[in-house]
Design a protein around this motif. Structure first.
Motif, PDB file in Angstrom:
ATOM      1  N   GLN B  75      -4.314  85.000 -32.263  1.00 57.28           N
ATOM      2  CA  GLN B  75      -5.375  84.100 -31.763  1.00 57.28           C
ATOM      3  C   GLN B  75      -4.835  82.676 -31.654  1.00 57.28           C
ATOM      4  OE1 GLN B  75      -9.027  84.353 -33.997  1.00 57.28           O
ATOM      5  NE2 GLN B  75      -8.999  86.583 -33.943  1.00 57.28           N
ATOM      6  N   LYS B  76      -4.005  82.313 -32.650  1.00 61.79           N
ATOM      7  CA  LYS B  76      -3.425  80.976 -32.686  1.00 61.79           C
ATOM      8  C   LYS B  76      -2.493  80.784 -31.473  1.00 61.79           C
ATOM      9  CE  LYS B  76      -1.211  78.005 -36.109  1.00 61.79           C
ATOM     10  NZ  LYS B  76       0.227  78.040 -36.200  1.00 61.79           N
ATOM     11  N   GLN B  82      -1.198  77.587 -23.077  1.00 63.93           N
ATOM     12  CA  GLN B  82      -2.178  77.804 -22.007  1.00 63.93           C
ATOM     13  C   GLN B  82      -1.813  78.939 -21.053  1.00 63.93           C
ATOM     14  OE1 GLN B  82      -2.626  74.196 -19.814  1.00 63.93           O
ATOM     15  NE2 GLN B  82      -0.473  74.017 -19.269  1.00 63.93           N
ATOM     16  N   ASP B  83      -0.508  79.303 -20.992  1.00 61.00           N
ATOM     17  CA  ASP B  83      -0.104  80.392 -20.100  1.00 61.00           C
ATOM     18  C   ASP B  83      -0.436  81.779 -20.666  1.00 61.00           C
ATOM     19  OD1 ASP B  83       0.875  78.699 -18.182  1.00 61.00           O
ATOM     20  OD2 ASP B  83       2.920  78.674 -19.003  1.00 61.00           O
ATOM     21  N   VAL B  84      -0.593  81.830 -21.989  1.00 61.20           N
ATOM     22  CA  VAL B  84      -0.809  83.152 -22.609  1.00 61.20           C
ATOM     23  C   VAL B  84      -2.110  83.808 -22.127  1.00 61.20           C
ATOM     24  CG1 VAL B  84      -1.051  84.419 -24.789  1.00 61.20           C
ATOM     25  CG2 VAL B  84       0.652  82.598 -24.592  1.00 61.20           C
ATOM     26  N   VAL B  86      -3.625  83.413 -19.349  1.00 64.65           N
ATOM     27  CA  VAL B  86      -3.417  83.788 -17.940  1.00 64.65           C
ATOM     28  C   VAL B  86      -2.599  85.077 -17.874  1.00 64.65           C
ATOM     29  CG1 VAL B  86      -2.443  83.027 -15.725  1.00 64.65           C
ATOM     30  CG2 VAL B  86      -3.454  81.341 -17.290  1.00 64.65           C
ATOM     31  N   PHE B  87      -1.557  85.102 -18.700  1.00 65.65           N
ATOM     32  CA  PHE B  87      -0.701  86.297 -18.748  1.00 65.65           C
ATOM     33  C   PHE B  87      -1.513  87.528 -19.174  1.00 65.65           C
ATOM     34  CE2 PHE B  87       1.778  89.170 -21.429  1.00 65.65           C
ATOM     35  CZ  PHE B  87       2.753  89.585 -20.532  1.00 65.65           C
ATOM     36  N   LEU B  88      -2.319  87.366 -20.217  1.00 62.54           N
ATOM     37  CA  LEU B  88      -3.100  88.508 -20.740  1.00 62.54           C
ATOM     38  C   LEU B  88      -4.096  89.025 -19.707  1.00 62.54           C
ATOM     39  CD1 LEU B  88      -3.732  87.360 -24.428  1.00 62.54           C
ATOM     40  CD2 LEU B  88      -2.182  89.145 -23.640  1.00 62.54           C
ATOM     41  N   ARG B  89      -4.687  88.094 -18.953  1.00 58.62           N
ATOM     42  CA  ARG B  89      -5.656  88.518 -17.928  1.00 58.62           C
ATOM     43  C   ARG B  89      -4.975  89.347 -16.854  1.00 58.62           C
ATOM     44  NH1 ARG B  89      -8.214  83.403 -18.466  1.00 58.62           N
ATOM     45  NH2 ARG B  89     -10.098  83.700 -19.698  1.00 58.62           N
ATOM     46  N   LYS B  90      -3.738  88.982 -16.547  1.00 56.64           N
ATOM     47  CA  LYS B  90      -3.028  89.683 -15.469  1.00 56.64           C
ATOM     48  C   LYS B  90      -2.365  90.970 -15.960  1.00 56.64           C
ATOM     49  CE  LYS B  90      -2.138  86.395 -11.904  1.00 56.64           C
ATOM     50  NZ  LYS B  90      -1.229  86.152 -10.810  1.00 56.64           N
ATOM     51  N   ALA B  91      -2.172  91.058 -17.289  1.00 59.78           N
ATOM     52  CA  ALA B  91      -1.362  92.140 -17.866  1.00 59.78           C
ATOM     53  C   ALA B  91      -1.801  93.534 -17.432  1.00 59.78           C
ATOM     54  CB  ALA B  91      -1.381  92.039 -19.385  1.00 59.78           C
ATOM     55  N   SER B  92      -3.120  93.735 -17.331  1.00 60.25           N
ATOM     56  CA  SER B  92      -3.588  95.090 -17.021  1.00 60.25           C
ATOM     57  C   SER B  92      -3.245  95.516 -15.589  1.00 60.25           C
ATOM     58  CB  SER B  92      -5.092  95.185 -17.262  1.00 60.25           C
ATOM     59  OG  SER B  92      -5.748  94.272 -16.431  1.00 60.25           O
ATOM     60  N   SER B  93      -2.909  94.540 -14.722  1.00 60.46           N
ATOM     61  CA  SER B  93      -2.611  94.936 -13.335  1.00 60.46           C
ATOM     62  C   SER B  93      -1.101  95.003 -13.042  1.00 60.46           C
ATOM     63  CB  SER B  93      -3.296  93.973 -12.359  1.00 60.46           C
ATOM     64  OG  SER B  93      -2.839  92.653 -12.607  1.00 60.46           O
ATOM     65  N   PHE B  94      -0.269  94.766 -14.062  1.00 60.38           N
ATOM     66  CA  PHE B  94       1.185  94.854 -13.836  1.00 60.38           C
ATOM     67  C   PHE B  94       1.592  96.291 -13.535  1.00 60.38           C
ATOM     68  CE2 PHE B  94       1.996  90.992 -16.828  1.00 60.38           C
ATOM     69  CZ  PHE B  94       1.798  90.116 -15.772  1.00 60.38           C
ATOM     70  N   SER B  95       2.598  96.428 -12.658  1.00 59.62           N
ATOM     71  CA  SER B  95       3.123  97.758 -12.343  1.00 59.62           C
ATOM     72  C   SER B  95       4.142  98.143 -13.420  1.00 59.62           C
ATOM     73  CB  SER B  95       3.812  97.717 -10.976  1.00 59.62           C
ATOM     74  OG  SER B  95       4.984  96.913 -11.079  1.00 59.62           O
ATOM     75  N   PRO B  96       4.506  99.443 -13.497  1.00 58.82           N
ATOM     76  CA  PRO B  96       5.521  99.859 -14.483  1.00 58.82           C
ATOM     77  C   PRO B  96       6.830  99.071 -14.315  1.00 58.82           C
ATOM     78  CG  PRO B  96       4.453 101.781 -13.550  1.00 58.82           C
ATOM     79  CD  PRO B  96       3.942 100.595 -12.782  1.00 58.82           C
ATOM     80  N   GLN B  97       7.190  98.791 -13.047  1.00 58.81           N
ATOM     81  CA  GLN B  97       8.439  98.047 -12.811  1.00 58.81           C
ATOM     82  C   GLN B  97       8.334  96.624 -13.372  1.00 58.81           C
ATOM     83  OE1 GLN B  97       6.747  99.735 -10.440  1.00 58.81           O
ATOM     84  NE2 GLN B  97       8.175 101.469 -10.122  1.00 58.81           N
ATOM     85  N   GLN B  98       7.170  96.024 -13.172  1.00 62.85           N
ATOM     86  CA  GLN B  98       6.979  94.658 -13.715  1.00 62.85           C
ATOM     87  C   GLN B  98       7.035  94.670 -15.249  1.00 62.85           C
ATOM     88  OE1 GLN B  98       3.313  93.975 -11.414  1.00 62.85           O
ATOM     89  NE2 GLN B  98       4.195  92.022 -10.732  1.00 62.85           N
TER      90      GLN B  98
END
Lengths: 220, 115
Positions: B75-76, B82-84, B86-98
């Motif tokens: 949580q900390k 601030q990028d974390v 954004v990264f977490l929101r996008k994480a579920s749509s990453f492809s296996p290659q990504q």
């Protein structure tokens, strides 16, 4: 006539000592009593779950202490009695052992490959009330509980040692009961049942029932 | 039964620790353990879960994640960078290659990233 077979006291000792032996509880080489880990035996030896829920509705006319639902392999301890159980751990242990008694004696007699009731019948529930008039299966479950929690070989040895030091006094029994984690009344009932001690109506303690009746037995 | 409840029950059975013993070790009410296992109550607070992980000698994250809790340490990190989020929101749509590339980056040292 009861649908459950009659069980002699000797048979009950054999059943409960077999359980303790199978669980690895040493009751033969102990000089001092030790509480039987009843909740561990229930959960880890028999694979029964212990749940805490308010179950007063099982019997609105009486105080329900616990119940067992065989089809769910579940013992339910009445959460409404939690304060009582916390205050009197012996009562909690006895109640748990009593429910296990129903499982061993009335539901799943594995030794003889017999079941007294239909294991899959979810409507079949034993619920145990606190009352003086009990059906035979409740007496059997009580006998089972006393026999399991206060193993005969240990109590015989302890009482033998205590008697060798002089007349048994009530304070010694109050010292002994918590070691088995049973109530003083459960201990007294067990001692009376094994004829290791007898307490008269006036509170006088006798070494046996025959002594209470004025028949002193001499050892030569 | 909840995922955490199931895991807790199986750990207790493996280690042969009764509900009352565990409650004593962790410092919670023993009836609560029964309710957590049956799924009628939510998992306890993070500090209690960490104590449970100590008792069972398991990875605390395993227990926290099954309780659907984000470890306070994470949580900390989430709030400090601030990028974390954004990264977490996008994480579920990453492809296996990504994901493969991300894993590669995760194995690098900070110095590798500067080369």
């Amino acid at each position: 006539m009861s649908k459950y077979p009659f069980i002699t006291h000797d048979e009950m000792e054999r059943i409960t000592q077999g359980i303790l032996r199978d669980y690895g509880f040493d009751f033969e080489n102990k000089d001092l009593p030790e509480a039987v880990p009843i909740d561990e035996i229930i959960e880890f030896h028999y694979g029964l779950d212990i749940h805490w829920e308010p179950i007063d509705h099982f019997d609105p006319s009486g105080l329900v202490m616990a119940a067992i639902i065989p089809s769910d392999k579940r013992i339910i301890m009445n959460e409404s009695c939690k304060e009582l159980f916390e205050e009197k751990i012996g009562t909690m242990h006895f109640t748990m052992a009593h429910e296990l008694g129903h499982w061993v004696l009335h539901v799943c007699d594995r030794d003889n490959l017999q079941t007294s009731i239909d294991f899959n019948d979810s409507s079949q529930t034993f619920f145990c009330r606190s009352r003086s008039k009990k059906p035979p299966e409740e007496y059997q479950a009580d006998l089972f509980a006393g026999s399991l929690l206060i193993p005969k070989p240990i109590i015989q040895k302890v009482m033998g040692n205590m008697k060798a030091q002089g007349k048994i006094q009530m304070k010694q029994l109050y010292w002994l009961a918590p070691m088995f984690k049973v109530s003083i009344s459960a201990l007294i009932v067990r001692l009376k049942q094994l004829d290791l001690l007898y307490i008269g109506d006036d509170g006088t303690i006798y070494d046996s029932k025959s002594e209470s009746q004025g028949q002193i037995i001499f050892d030569f | 039964m909840s995922e955490f409840g199931e895991l807790l029950k199986s750990l207790r059975k493996n280690y042969k620790i009764s509900q009352r013993k565990l409650a004593e070790l962790v410092g919670i009410d023993f009836t609560y353990i029964s309710k957590i296992e049956s799924g009628t109550m939510d998992p306890p607070a993070e500090d209690k879960i960490l104590k449970m992980a100590e008792v069972f000698k398991v990875d605390p994250d395993q227990l926290l994640i099954s309780a659907k809790k984000v470890p306070s340490e994470l949580q900390k990190i989430i709030t400090e960078h601030q990028d974390v989020p954004v990264f977490l929101r996008k994480a579920s749509s990453f492809s296996p290659q990504q994901w493969e590339r991300i894993r590669g980056i995760m194995n690098e040292t900070p110095e590798d990233g500067e080369k």
